[in-house]
Design an enzyme around this catalytic site. Structure first.
Site, short mmCIF file in Angstrom:
data_model
loop_
_atom_site.label_atom_id
_atom_site.label_comp_id
_atom_site.label_asym_id
_atom_site.label_seq_id
_atom_site.Cartn_x
_atom_site.Cartn_y
_atom_site.Cartn_z
N ARG A 142 0.97 -1.39 -0.02
CA ARG A 142 0.02 0.00 0.07
C ARG A 142 0.89 1.33 -0.01
NH1 ARG A 142 -2.87 -2.88 3.37
NH2 ARG A 142 -1.04 -4.23 3.24
N THR A 143 2.17 1.20 0.70
CA THR A 143 2.79 2.57 1.10
C THR A 143 3.32 2.80 -0.70
OG1 THR A 143 3.28 2.05 3.13
CG2 THR A 143 4.50 3.76 2.17
N HIS B 135 7.83 6.09 10.37
CA HIS B 135 7.00 6.05 9.14
C HIS B 135 5.94 7.17 9.14
CE1 HIS B 135 4.93 4.44 5.74
NE2 HIS B 135 4.21 3.22 6.25
N ARG C 3 12.24 3.83 1.18
CA ARG C 3 11.63 2.62 2.42
C ARG C 3 13.11 2.00 2.51
NH1 ARG C 3 6.60 -1.07 3.40
NH2 ARG C 3 5.99 0.88 4.34
N LYS D 272 24.14 -6.52 -7.54
CA LYS D 272 25.57 -6.71 -7.77
C LYS D 272 26.44 -6.15 -6.70
CE LYS D 272 24.57 -6.21 -12.57
NZ LYS D 272 24.55 -5.16 -13.84
C1 NCD Z 1 3.39 -0.86 7.97
C2 NCD Z 1 5.12 -0.68 7.84
O1 NCD Z 1 5.65 -1.32 6.75
O2 NCD Z 1 5.79 -0.29 8.43
N1 NCD Z 1 2.70 -1.26 7.03
C3 NCD Z 1 2.50 0.30 5.97
O3 NCD Z 1 3.27 0.73 5.75
N2 NCD Z 1 1.26 0.45 5.84
C4 NCD Z 1 3.16 -1.92 9.00
C5 NCD Z 1 3.67 -3.33 9.15
O4 NCD Z 1 4.40 -3.88 7.99
O5 NCD Z 1 3.16 -3.80 9.83
#
Ligand code: NCD
Length: 327
Positions: free
Chosen positions: A54-55, A132, A104, A82
């Protein structure tokens, strides 16, 4: 604002301003053609060293709705395989001419390092177990739509795997910044060894706090980050900390149920509760797009100068929308 790295960097005013901007982008996302030319010509790279559904899609949708060019970067099919370092990778990407990196990474602080190495705007989409920030902003946008602009005095419990959760830290900081009374609820093994700097109280007993809550926020048990046995069993975890149908029945009638996703149905939350009337989980996802539009606009748009207010922005963009962005 040059980067969005952590909620800890934002004041209450910064957060509130971002939410007001997000509200106006929410209106854009509900149009027949949910697109404005506000960031035409800007290039956004999404650089995800950890898995995401989703992110990543939410950021890419947000960028496209602002008419950015979006470059996806798949770590698994890149020269990272690599052995190329993070520094070389981001400097290579920057040399191609980009405006922002949404990233990320499994290492806490990785986005801060990248911000030192390149000139582009950096948005933290999750760094290890640290922060986050856009998740916290979208959670606030969701809460604000149900509870009103301030969260003063709202009782919010964040329940579950706090130790491994970047969502927990960002949310606790953000909810408290807006005046909420935040309680972390978890077994001792799933709490950080120190909570210095966390504006929260702690409970190990969900049943003791349940009936008073305005909001219960469940976290996923992050098995991929646990390299030792921190729980006797998932069944036992659910018995003590899961939001079962029975526990949900003891919540106040107007209490909200939240989860950042992905859910372990039947572990931290029962499927019936996730889909029940108190759940705002799909609203959280929908609000993610508007919040990320606001963040990208704030960093990359004329809003970055602070000269143009949100009303003018969306209004002006909206005036172009039919003609300018159809093709
Ligand atoms: C979260 C994350 O990746 O930090 N998910 C998200 O971004 N909606 C929480 C998780 O992975 O549990």
């Amino acid at each position: 604002m040059k980067h969005l790295l952590s909620i800890a960097d934002l004041t209450r005013d910064d957060i509130e301003e971002m939410l007001v901007l997000a509200e106006s982008f929410r209106e854009v996302t509900q149009r027949d053609i949910p697109k404005v030319p506000a960031l035409r010509g800007k290039v956004v790279v999404s650089l995800f060293y950890e898995d995401s559904t989703r992110t990543r899609i939410s950021f890419e949708t947000a960028a496209k709705r602002l008419s950015c060019d979006v470059m996806g970067f798949s770590v698994s099919s890149s020269s990272v395989k690599k052995g190329e370092s993070l520094r070389d990778t981001v400097q290579t990407i920057e040399a191609m001419g980009i405006d922002a990196v949404v990233m990320r990474h499994s290492a806490a602080g990785a986005p801060n390092r990248v911000a030192d190495w390149i000139d582009a705007h950096i948005v933290n989409a999750g760094d290890g177990c640290h922060e986050h920030p856009t998740q916290a902003l979208l959670d606030l946008l969701t809460l604000r739509r149900h509870l009103g602009a301030g969260l003063d005095g709202a009782r919010i419990a964040i329940v579950g795997d706090i130790l491994h959760s970047r969502v927990a830290r960002s949310d606790a900081l953000a909810f408290a910044a807006l005046g909420a009374d935040v309680t972390l609820v978890a077994p001792p093994t799933l709490l950080p060894s120190t909570l210095a700097g966390w504006p929260v109280s702690v409970s190990h007993d969900l049943d003791a706090v349940l009936a008073d809550l305005d909001v219960i926020y469940l976290l996923r048990i992050q098995r991929e980050r646990q390299n030792e046995a921190l729980l006797p069993s998932l069944r036992e975890y659910t018995a003590r900390y899961g939001l079962t149908v029975e526990r949900a029945g003891r919540l106040r009638k107007d209490a909200l149920v939240m989860h950042p996703g992905p859910m372990n149905r039947g572990v931290e939350i029962a499927a019936e509760v996730a889909e029940g009337p108190a759940s705002v989980i799909t609203e959280q996802v929908a609000n993610g797009v508007a919040v990320r539009m606001a963040v990208l606009y704030k960093l990359l748009g004329s809003g970055a100068s602070g000269v143009v207010g949100p009303g003018a922005v969306v209004g002006a963009s909206g005036a172009h929308v039919e003609g300018a962005t159809l093709g």
